[in-house]
Design an enzyme around this catalytic site. Structure first.
Site, PDB file in Angstrom:
ATOM      1  N   ARG A  38       0.944  -1.093  -0.159  1.00 32.82           N
ATOM      2  CA  ARG A  38      -0.066  -0.107  -0.137  1.00 32.82           C
ATOM      3  C   ARG A  38       0.817   0.936   0.062  1.00 32.82           C
ATOM      4  O   ARG A  38       2.069   1.195   0.651  1.00 32.82           O
ATOM      5  CB  ARG A  38      -0.925   0.082   1.224  1.00 32.82           C
ATOM      6  CG  ARG A  38      -2.204  -1.085   1.073  1.00 32.82           C
ATOM      7  CD  ARG A  38      -3.278  -0.642   0.340  1.00 32.82           C
ATOM      8  NE  ARG A  38      -4.374  -1.125   0.242  1.00 32.82           N
ATOM      9  CZ  ARG A  38      -4.501  -2.417  -0.673  1.00 32.82           C
ATOM     10  NH1 ARG A  38      -3.376  -2.889  -1.537  1.00 32.82           N
ATOM     11  NH2 ARG A  38      -5.348  -3.115  -0.634  1.00 32.82           N
TER      12      ARG A  38
ATOM     13  N   HIS B 258      -0.963   0.294  -9.573  1.00 32.25           N
ATOM     14  CA  HIS B 258      -1.549  -0.629  -8.735  1.00 32.25           C
ATOM     15  C   HIS B 258      -2.076  -1.954  -9.495  1.00 32.25           C
ATOM     16  O   HIS B 258      -3.544  -2.207  -9.502  1.00 32.25           O
ATOM     17  CB  HIS B 258      -2.752  -0.119  -7.903  1.00 32.25           C
ATOM     18  CG  HIS B 258      -3.135  -0.791  -6.940  1.00 32.25           C
ATOM     19  ND1 HIS B 258      -3.758  -0.238  -5.667  1.00 32.25           N
ATOM     20  CD2 HIS B 258      -3.275  -2.356  -6.525  1.00 32.25           C
ATOM     21  CE1 HIS B 258      -3.883  -0.968  -4.914  1.00 32.25           C
ATOM     22  NE2 HIS B 258      -3.678  -2.171  -5.230  1.00 32.25           N
TER      23      HIS B 258
END
Ligand code: NAP
Ligand code: GLV
Length: 313
Positions: free
Chosen positions: A228, A276
């Protein structure tokens, strides 16, 4: 059984079709604002708080990903948002393990064999051999020895590089030198040449990729962050690259996604950015796993992948 679906990122029609095929006796519907009708189960990704408003009838909330940080952040920001009696269940691998192995292996080998340098040399039409880092001393440290981290560590070990793993509790994994808990963090970092982050984002792990962590690594180390964006202190990365403490970084996740066009990471010569995409939720596998767990739930059986909200993962 009535089941809600909500994901701002997916085509709901595809999911509703596949879920209905997998569980023909259940009634699925996409959640829309104002829908407060009864539901037994919710299947969600990055839900808005209203999805859960007045839903203390929910028995389970299935997260369409491995990380549940977005859902738990809702609860921290608006206490009482999450249905009181519902189990929160995350995806376990469901096709993400293989993708993560491919992504991280590619990034590690790219640095070990100096392809990052050759990419730069090609822009100058420069023909110059650069020595590869010897695999025997190219120590990789994987933060997080869970479903994904352990698979990545084992895959990397096959290339002959020393591989270390770090977790919260003690883990024994063949071929991996394991460390756990805060007391062993510095020993884990000491001499690591490539740091791979596969931790969940929790209050304990936020900002773990910071100046102090970087300074404990081998000089000129590499960073691969596939967990993250909140794990990384961005200015500390830029400073470590400027000083040479870090040589390069491959980043798949960011504080703000999409990464703003003006962000310095885009133009940085030693940062590789991907959107991502290191391990995406694969609909067929996710539906299969969730359907199997809903069946188990309806038989009163215990589920795996249930999140402990106090741990944060
Ligand atoms: P997981 O199975 O829950 O594993 C988490 C690991 O982190 C466990 O080994 C756990 O330790 C360790 N851990 C948690 N808190 C810790 C702490 N404070 N200190 C040290 N270790 C700690 O999770 P996973 O399925 O492998 O997924 C990991 C993360 O990858 C997800 O949360 C998500 O954020 C990220 N992810 C990213 C993508 C992407 O596309 N970029 C895709 C999928 C997942 P224990 O073993 O002791 O519990
Ligand atoms: C993706 O980032 C996931 O957590 O599954």
């Amino acid at each position: 059984m009535k089941i809600l679906f909500y994901s701002p990122q997916d085509d709901a029609a595809d999911y509703l079709r596949d879920l209905s095929n997998a569980l023909p006796d259940a009634q699925f519907r996409e959640w829309h604002p104002g829908d407060t009708a009864h539901a037994d189960i919710a299947i969600v990704w990055q839900p808005v708080p209203d999805v859960f408003a007045g839903r203390d009838d929910l028995r389970a909330v299935f997260n369409l990903g491995a990380g549940v940080d977005a859902i738990l952040a809702l609860e921290r920001a608006h206490p009482g948002t999450l249905p009181r009696h519902a189990q929160l269940v995350r995806l376990e691998d469901s096709g993400m393990g293989a993708q993560m192995i491919e992504y991280v292996t590619y990034a590690v080998l790219r640095y070990m064999r100096r392809f990052d340098r050759y990419d730069a040399q090609q822009t100058e039409s420069r023909w110059q051999v650069v020595d590869a880092w010897p695999s025997a001393t190219f120590t990789v440290g994987v933060l997080g020895m869970g479903v994904l981290g352990a698979q990545v560590a084992k895959a990397l070990a096959q290339f002959g590089m020393p591989v270390r793993g770090f977790s919260r509790s003690a883990r024994e994994i063949e071929g991996i030198e394991t460390f756990h808990g805060e007391a062993q963090f510095n020993a884990f970092l000491d001499g690591v040449k490539v740091l791979v982050n596969l931790l969940p984002h929790t209050p304990d792990t936020r900002g773990v990729l910071n100046a102090q962590t970087f300074s404990a690594l081998a000089n000129g180390a590499y960073l691969i962050n596939v967990a993250r964006g909140a794990h990384l202190v961005e200015q500390d990365l830029l400073d470590a690259l400027a000083s040479g403490q870090l040589a390069a970084a491959t980043l798949d996740v960011f504080h703000q996604e999409p990464l703003p066009a003006t962000h310095p990471f885009w133009q940085h010569p030693h940062i590789t950015v991907t959107p991502h995409s290191s391990a995406r939720t694969l609909r067929a596998q996710a539906v299969q796993q969730i359907a199997r767990k809903i069946d188990a739930l309806s038989r009163g059986e215990p589920l795996s992948g249930v999140v402990d909200p106090t741990r944060g993962y």
